[in-house]
Write a protein that holds these residues in place. Structure first.
Motif, PDB file in Angstrom:
ATOM      1  N   GLY A 254      31.134  64.029 -23.199  1.00 36.95           N
ATOM      2  CA  GLY A 254      31.194  65.266 -22.427  1.00 36.95           C
ATOM      3  C   GLY A 254      29.892  66.031 -22.355  1.00 36.95           C
ATOM      4  O   GLY A 254      29.618  66.707 -21.355  1.00 36.95           O
ATOM      5  N   ILE A 255      29.060  65.919 -23.383  1.00 34.94           N
ATOM      6  CA  ILE A 255      27.836  66.731 -23.442  1.00 34.94           C
ATOM      7  C   ILE A 255      26.893  66.486 -22.264  1.00 34.94           C
ATOM      8  O   ILE A 255      26.372  67.446 -21.687  1.00 34.94           O
ATOM      9  CB  ILE A 255      27.122  66.525 -24.795  1.00 34.94           C
ATOM     10  CG1 ILE A 255      27.941  67.182 -25.926  1.00 34.94           C
ATOM     11  CG2 ILE A 255      25.713  67.118 -24.766  1.00 34.94           C
ATOM     12  CD1 ILE A 255      27.401  66.929 -27.315  1.00 34.94           C
ATOM     13  N   PRO A 256      26.609  65.237 -21.850  1.00 38.16           N
ATOM     14  CA  PRO A 256      25.658  65.058 -20.737  1.00 38.16           C
ATOM     15  C   PRO A 256      26.198  65.517 -19.386  1.00 38.16           C
ATOM     16  O   PRO A 256      25.433  65.658 -18.427  1.00 38.16           O
ATOM     17  CB  PRO A 256      25.428  63.535 -20.720  1.00 38.16           C
ATOM     18  CG  PRO A 256      25.909  63.041 -22.032  1.00 38.16           C
ATOM     19  CD  PRO A 256      27.013  63.967 -22.420  1.00 38.16           C
ATOM     20  N   MET A 257      27.506  65.739 -19.299  1.00 42.27           N
ATOM     21  CA  MET A 257      28.092  66.126 -18.024  1.00 42.27           C
ATOM     22  C   MET A 257      27.858  67.602 -17.758  1.00 42.27           C
ATOM     23  O   MET A 257      27.559  68.373 -18.667  1.00 42.27           O
ATOM     24  CB  MET A 257      29.597  65.828 -18.021  1.00 42.27           C
ATOM     25  CG  MET A 257      29.943  64.365 -18.195  1.00 42.27           C
ATOM     26  SD  MET A 257      31.725  64.088 -18.266  1.00 42.27           S
ATOM     27  CE  MET A 257      32.206  64.570 -16.601  1.00 42.27           C
ATOM     28  N   TYR A 258      27.967  67.984 -16.489  1.00 38.11           N
ATOM     29  CA  TYR A 258      27.870  69.405 -16.151  1.00 38.11           C
ATOM     30  C   TYR A 258      29.025  69.765 -15.235  1.00 38.11           C
ATOM     31  O   TYR A 258      29.127  69.286 -14.108  1.00 38.11           O
ATOM     32  CB  TYR A 258      26.555  69.737 -15.467  1.00 38.11           C
ATOM     33  CG  TYR A 258      26.465  71.205 -15.078  1.00 38.11           C
ATOM     34  CD1 TYR A 258      26.571  72.186 -16.057  1.00 38.11           C
ATOM     35  CD2 TYR A 258      26.324  71.594 -13.758  1.00 38.11           C
ATOM     36  CE1 TYR A 258      26.510  73.530 -15.731  1.00 38.11           C
ATOM     37  CE2 TYR A 258      26.260  72.934 -13.413  1.00 38.11           C
ATOM     38  CZ  TYR A 258      26.352  73.899 -14.407  1.00 38.11           C
ATOM     39  OH  TYR A 258      26.308  75.239 -14.077  1.00 38.11           O
ATOM     40  N   ALA A 290      30.927  73.940 -22.946  1.00 41.87           N
ATOM     41  CA  ALA A 290      30.116  74.737 -23.872  1.00 41.87           C
ATOM     42  C   ALA A 290      28.768  74.111 -24.197  1.00 41.87           C
ATOM     43  O   ALA A 290      27.820  74.825 -24.545  1.00 41.87           O
ATOM     44  CB  ALA A 290      30.885  74.984 -25.177  1.00 41.87           C
ATOM     45  N   LEU A 291      28.666  72.782 -24.095  1.00 42.19           N
ATOM     46  CA  LEU A 291      27.442  72.106 -24.558  1.00 42.19           C
ATOM     47  C   LEU A 291      26.828  71.189 -23.497  1.00 42.19           C
ATOM     48  O   LEU A 291      26.074  70.287 -23.844  1.00 42.19           O
ATOM     49  CB  LEU A 291      27.747  71.273 -25.815  1.00 42.19           C
ATOM     50  CG  LEU A 291      28.126  72.048 -27.072  1.00 42.19           C
ATOM     51  CD1 LEU A 291      28.542  71.078 -28.176  1.00 42.19           C
ATOM     52  CD2 LEU A 291      26.969  72.910 -27.549  1.00 42.19           C
ATOM     53  N   SER A 292      27.132  71.428 -22.229  1.00 44.28           N
ATOM     54  CA  SER A 292      26.595  70.549 -21.190  1.00 44.28           C
ATOM     55  C   SER A 292      25.067  70.565 -21.223  1.00 44.28           C
ATOM     56  O   SER A 292      24.439  71.587 -21.518  1.00 44.28           O
ATOM     57  CB  SER A 292      27.086  70.983 -19.808  1.00 44.28           C
ATOM     58  OG  SER A 292      26.548  72.237 -19.453  1.00 44.28           O
ATOM     59  N   LEU A 293      24.480  69.418 -20.931  1.00 45.39           N
ATOM     60  CA  LEU A 293      23.024  69.267 -21.016  1.00 45.39           C
ATOM     61  C   LEU A 293      22.271  70.266 -20.136  1.00 45.39           C
ATOM     62  O   LEU A 293      21.298  70.876 -20.601  1.00 45.39           O
ATOM     63  CB  LEU A 293      22.642  67.828 -20.655  1.00 45.39           C
ATOM     64  CG  LEU A 293      21.192  67.422 -20.930  1.00 45.39           C
ATOM     65  CD1 LEU A 293      20.845  67.602 -22.400  1.00 45.39           C
ATOM     66  CD2 LEU A 293      20.968  65.971 -20.503  1.00 45.39           C
ATOM     67  N   VAL A 315      28.590  74.534 -32.901  1.00 45.41           N
ATOM     68  CA  VAL A 315      29.622  74.390 -31.875  1.00 45.41           C
ATOM     69  C   VAL A 315      30.168  72.954 -31.859  1.00 45.41           C
ATOM     70  O   VAL A 315      31.376  72.741 -31.728  1.00 45.41           O
ATOM     71  CB  VAL A 315      29.074  74.787 -30.485  1.00 45.41           C
ATOM     72  CG1 VAL A 315      30.112  74.502 -29.395  1.00 45.41           C
ATOM     73  CG2 VAL A 315      28.692  76.255 -30.470  1.00 45.41           C
ATOM     74  N   SER A 316      29.292  71.961 -32.021  1.00 46.62           N
ATOM     75  CA  SER A 316      29.739  70.562 -32.038  1.00 46.62           C
ATOM     76  C   SER A 316      30.701  70.305 -33.188  1.00 46.62           C
ATOM     77  O   SER A 316      31.753  69.670 -33.006  1.00 46.62           O
ATOM     78  CB  SER A 316      28.532  69.618 -32.153  1.00 46.62           C
ATOM     79  OG  SER A 316      27.705  69.695 -31.025  1.00 46.62           O
TER      80      SER A 316
END
Length: 334
Positions: A254-258, A290-293, A315-316
């Motif tokens: 999910g993190i690299p997604m926006y 919350a953590l998108s790149l 947060v992670s």
């Protein structure tokens, strides 16, 4: 059927729309709902219309309420409190600001420059894109009220705890110096008329829809593909409830997604129907919002690497704990 059940099925889940789109697919397009393409087309049209309708009505109502809480008033309200209470209030106020993380960053700059502790502003920054009042009803429309309320509660708790940890760590020196010299510019909204507030709400709907429409379409499209074309065996092999590492995979995917929560909901819906644990799905949604790149890149312009690393790390870990916990107690929610 009780009045609540009727309202839930007709206004939130929009069963009338489901039946209408089914007739459209079968009678007008001549496609069977038992085929992959017919079912995918129904999923795409139904979910797209439902999300846009709900989002428009909800953002309008929330924005009207928000017109009574401009940034300067919000800052003054939060500034009256200290410690965890201030973090909690910032997180709760974040729930009535329907912004993505990138849109929240200017408010973060303004709040910090106006003298609020950075931990308090981080609670707002986490809560604003992660949880909002619209997400409660949208989650309820796709899943159920228990999941919707649980998501909001753990989202607020995550924002409060993360902000409190950052406050205790005394990391103010890792905020870029220009932030403290960038005063919050605010328009006096005390004298707005009802008509002006309604126009403000309409403009907010237009602005937010323009920002998120592409993510909703992409999210619904991916959801339709997962729902009808990707075999359940493949998804459960990677993200099944029996896989202890599924939460880790979902979070880091999910993190690299926006996107925002509205774009991730159709994907989450499809994953749950394929046997993915609710905690895994929650971790995915939270990581994306919350953590998108892209939002992390923007945040790196206002804070230094150490503070950015602490924020991302705290947060992670919180997202992972939430994911594992909800997978462990999923029987309480489904």
């Amino acid at each position: 059927m009780s009045a609540f059940s009727w309202l839930n099925s007709q206004l939130l889940k929009m069963e009338w729309l489901y039946d209408l789109i089914k007739r459209l697919v079968e009678d007008v397009f001549g496609l069977s709902m038992t085929t992959r393409f017919g079912n995918s087309l129904h999923f795409f049209i139904y979910d797209t219309i439902k999300i846009f309708l709900l989002l428009s009505f909800l953002i309008f109502g929330i924005s009207y309420i928000q017109s009574f809480f401009p940034p300067e008033r919000t800052r003054k309200i939060i500034g009256r409190f200290k410690g965890v209470t201030a973090n909690l209030l910032a997180a709760l106020l974040g729930t009535i600001t329907p912004f993505c993380a990138c849109s929240s960053i200017p408010l973060f700059i303004g709040f910090t420059s106006a003298g609020l502790p950075i931990g308090v502003t981080f609670s707002f920054l986490i809560s604003s894109p992660l949880v909002d009042l619209a997400s409660v009803l949208l989650l309820a429309s796709i899943f159920n009220w228990r999941i919707a309320i649980a998501y909001v509660v753990v989202g607020v708790i995550l924002a409060v705890i993360s902000g409190t940890i950052i406050s205790k760590a005394k990391l103010e020196k890792y905020v870029e110096s220009y932030v403290f010299n960038n005063p919050l510019i605010d328009l006096d909204q005390d004298e707005l008329t009802t008509g002006q507030r309604l126009r403000f709400a309409k403009l907010q709907v237009d602005d937010i829809i323009k920002k998120v429409w592409i993510y909703i379409l992409v999210g619904v499209g991916i959801g339709a593909m997962i729902h009808n074309y990707i075999p359940e065996s493949i998804i459960t092999a990677v993200l099944g409830q029996d896989k202890w590492y599924s939460v880790l995979v979902a979070t880091f995917v999910g993190i690299p997604m926006y996107a925002d929560i509205f774009g991730t909901l159709p994907i989450a819906e499809a994953l749950v129907t394929k046997g993915v644990g609710i905690g895994t799905v929650m971790s995915f949604m939270m990581a994306v919002t919350a953590l998108s790149l892209p939002s992390m890149i923007m945040l790196s312009k206002v804070v230094k690497p150490k503070l950015l690393g602490v924020f991302a790390g705290v947060v992670s870990v919180g997202i992972l704990i939430i994911g594992f916990a909800f997978n462990g107690f999923s029987h309480l929610f489904i």
